[in-house]
Design an enzyme around this catalytic site. Structure first.
Site, PDB file in Angstrom:
ATOM      1  N   GLU A  17       0.873  -1.276  -0.064  1.00 12.21           N
ATOM      2  CA  GLU A  17      -0.052  -0.053  -0.044  1.00 12.21           C
ATOM      3  C   GLU A  17       0.928   1.265  -0.167  1.00 12.21           C
ATOM      4  OE1 GLU A  17      -3.401  -0.476   2.844  1.00 12.21           O
ATOM      5  OE2 GLU A  17      -2.261  -2.413   3.118  1.00 12.21           O
ATOM      6  N   SER A 146      -6.482  -2.924   2.975  1.00 14.37           N
ATOM      7  CA  SER A 146      -7.187  -2.190   1.839  1.00 14.37           C
ATOM      8  C   SER A 146      -7.426  -3.459   0.829  1.00 14.37           C
ATOM      9  CB  SER A 146      -5.877  -1.323   1.158  1.00 14.37           C
ATOM     10  OG  SER A 146      -5.505  -0.129   1.831  1.00 14.37           O
ATOM     11  N   TYR A 216      -9.600   3.199  -4.213  1.00 14.10           N
ATOM     12  CA  TYR A 216      -8.275   4.309  -4.495  1.00 14.10           C
ATOM     13  C   TYR A 216      -8.426   5.015  -5.706  1.00 14.10           C
ATOM     14  CZ  TYR A 216      -6.822   2.651   0.151  1.00 14.10           C
ATOM     15  OH  TYR A 216      -6.793   2.305   1.201  1.00 14.10           O
ATOM     16  N   ARG A 255     -11.512   2.639  11.465  1.00 12.48           N
ATOM     17  CA  ARG A 255     -12.530   2.477  10.873  1.00 12.48           C
ATOM     18  C   ARG A 255     -12.965   1.038  10.673  1.00 12.48           C
ATOM     19  NH1 ARG A 255     -11.108   3.148   5.864  1.00 12.48           N
ATOM     20  NH2 ARG A 255     -11.906   0.868   5.292  1.00 12.48           N
ATOM     21  N   ASP A 257     -15.327  -1.885   9.080  1.00 16.62           N
ATOM     22  CA  ASP A 257     -15.979  -2.442   7.934  1.00 16.62           C
ATOM     23  C   ASP A 257     -16.990  -3.463   8.088  1.00 16.62           C
ATOM     24  OD1 ASP A 257     -14.435  -0.461   6.354  1.00 16.62           O
ATOM     25  OD2 ASP A 257     -12.926  -1.826   5.960  1.00 16.62           O
ATOM     26  N   GLU A 274     -13.541  -6.167   9.460  1.00 19.50           N
ATOM     27  CA  GLU A 274     -12.425  -5.900  10.202  1.00 19.50           C
ATOM     28  C   GLU A 274     -12.344  -4.391  10.506  1.00 19.50           C
ATOM     29  OE1 GLU A 274      -9.139  -5.972   7.124  1.00 19.50           O
ATOM     30  OE2 GLU A 274     -10.591  -4.702   5.953  1.00 19.50           O
ATOM     31  N   ASN A 276      -9.969  -1.124  10.750  1.00 15.47           N
ATOM     32  CA  ASN A 276      -8.694  -0.550  10.213  1.00 15.47           C
ATOM     33  C   ASN A 276      -7.904   0.372  11.193  1.00 15.47           C
ATOM     34  OD1 ASN A 276      -8.893  -1.443   7.160  1.00 15.47           O
ATOM     35  ND2 ASN A 276     -10.908  -0.774   7.725  1.00 15.47           N
ATOM     36  N   GLY A 280      -7.501   5.221   5.842  1.00 17.04           N
ATOM     37  CA  GLY A 280      -6.735   6.196   4.676  1.00 17.04           C
ATOM     38  C   GLY A 280      -6.877   7.744   4.828  1.00 17.04           C
TER      39      GLY A 280
END
Length: 313
Positions: A17, A146, A216, A255, A257, A274, A276, A280
């Site tokens: 990433e 990601s 992205y 964050r 998901d 998951e 994070n 991002g």
């Protein structure tokens, strides 16, 4: 705003990433400089001695960790910064390492009574031999972010051998039942859930889930916030996001998901995918977008993360 600080922004790195991290770091640098902070950048390689030398020379008050993926998000860089005694943004060693290891995070979520999909850890070579569970199911690297390396195996598809042939993410994979419905995500700042975003990959883009390119690439997905879902479900999802943040011991922002299965006649079902720990921070990233919806500008978000900086274990 708090008093001006010397801040080193870690960006780039050596994970899959890297390009996303460089984009995140660029935005963070501009935001922090606009607030009057003295900002340096550092693109760490695999040489830890060089990293320590550069940080010692820069003498930052705070390190803003804008790295994503392995080395930056899995507890490694956090361990170096703890050893140096330099406060840094986001989560510490334990939370970072646990969240990055999807199997370990899954165990934490189960212990906390949070909803996860049916799943198990397998040796990747076993995938070529047989289906590890009834299709459709998802095959995930254990320690990537990601959506790097994530594939969906559907009934009647002939993709198992191809997945194994192209696999470069270690000897094991996590397989989980595919959950139909919506993909939603929730940012958490401290003990506060921001809002719920409904994420839809762009039609015709070749994305059947929210994969790396959908995340992205400009126009790769549409974000609807707040999500047009039942208010009670939204509140439940926010509560689960905060509970997951706390169960892992996260610091700063995270964050979470989810999949929201609203395809059947019964009540909608939330499944946590998951957490994070290094969300991002690019122009298309979800956490800054949610913060803005809640009245927190991008520079304010970056500055808040700096103010939360510490050396958590």
């Amino acid at each position: 705003m708090s008093s001006s600080k010397r801040i080193t922004v870690l960006m780039g790195g050596i994970s899959h990433e890297r390009e996303v991290s460089l984009a995140s770091g660029k935005g963070v640098v501009e935001a922090l400089r606009s607030l009057g902070h003295t900002v340096s950048t550092l693109d760490p390689g695999a040489d830890l001695a060089a990293l320590v030398t550069t940080l010692t020379e820069q003498k930052p008050d705070v390190v803003f960790n804008a790295l994503h993926g392995r080395y930056g998000e899995d507890g490694c860089i956090q361990g170096v910064l703890n050893w140096l005694g330099v406060p840094y943004t986001h989560s510490g060693i334990r939370a970072s390492a646990t969240a990055m290891d999807k199997a370990a995070a899954r165990a934490v979520f189960l212990a906390a009574g949070l909803p996860v999909a049916e799943g198990k850890l397998i040796a990747i070579e076993d995938l070529a031999k047989t289906d590890p569970m009834p299709a459709p199911y998802v095959v995930k690297p254990v320690s990537e972010g990601s959506s790097v390396g994530v594939s969906i195996v559907r009934s009647g598809s002939n993709t198992r051998q191809e997945i194994v042939k192209n696999w470069r993410y270690g000897p094991h994979a996590l397989v989980e039942a595919f959950i139909p419905g919506k993909e939603i995500t929730i940012g958490v700042m401290g003990d506060r859930a921001l809002t719920v975003t409904d994420i839809t990959p762009a039609p015709g883009g070749g994305h059947d889930f929210y994969d790396y390119d959908a995340k992205y690439t400009s126009g790769g997905s549409s974000h609807v916030l707040p999500a047009a879902i039942d208010d009670a479900v939204s509140k439940q999802a926010c509560a689960i996001a905060v509970a997951a943040h706390q169960a892992l011991g996260c610091s700063g922002a995270s964050r979470s998901d989810f999949r929201l299965d609203d395809t059947g006649p019964g009540p909608a079902r939330l499944v946590l995918l998951e957490v994070n720990t290094q969300p991002g921070m690019t122009a298309t990233s979800l956490l800054p977008e949610q913060a803005a919806y809640c009245g927190i500008s991008y520079p304010e978000l970056c500055n808040w993360l700096v103010e939360q900086a510490a050396c958590p274990q």
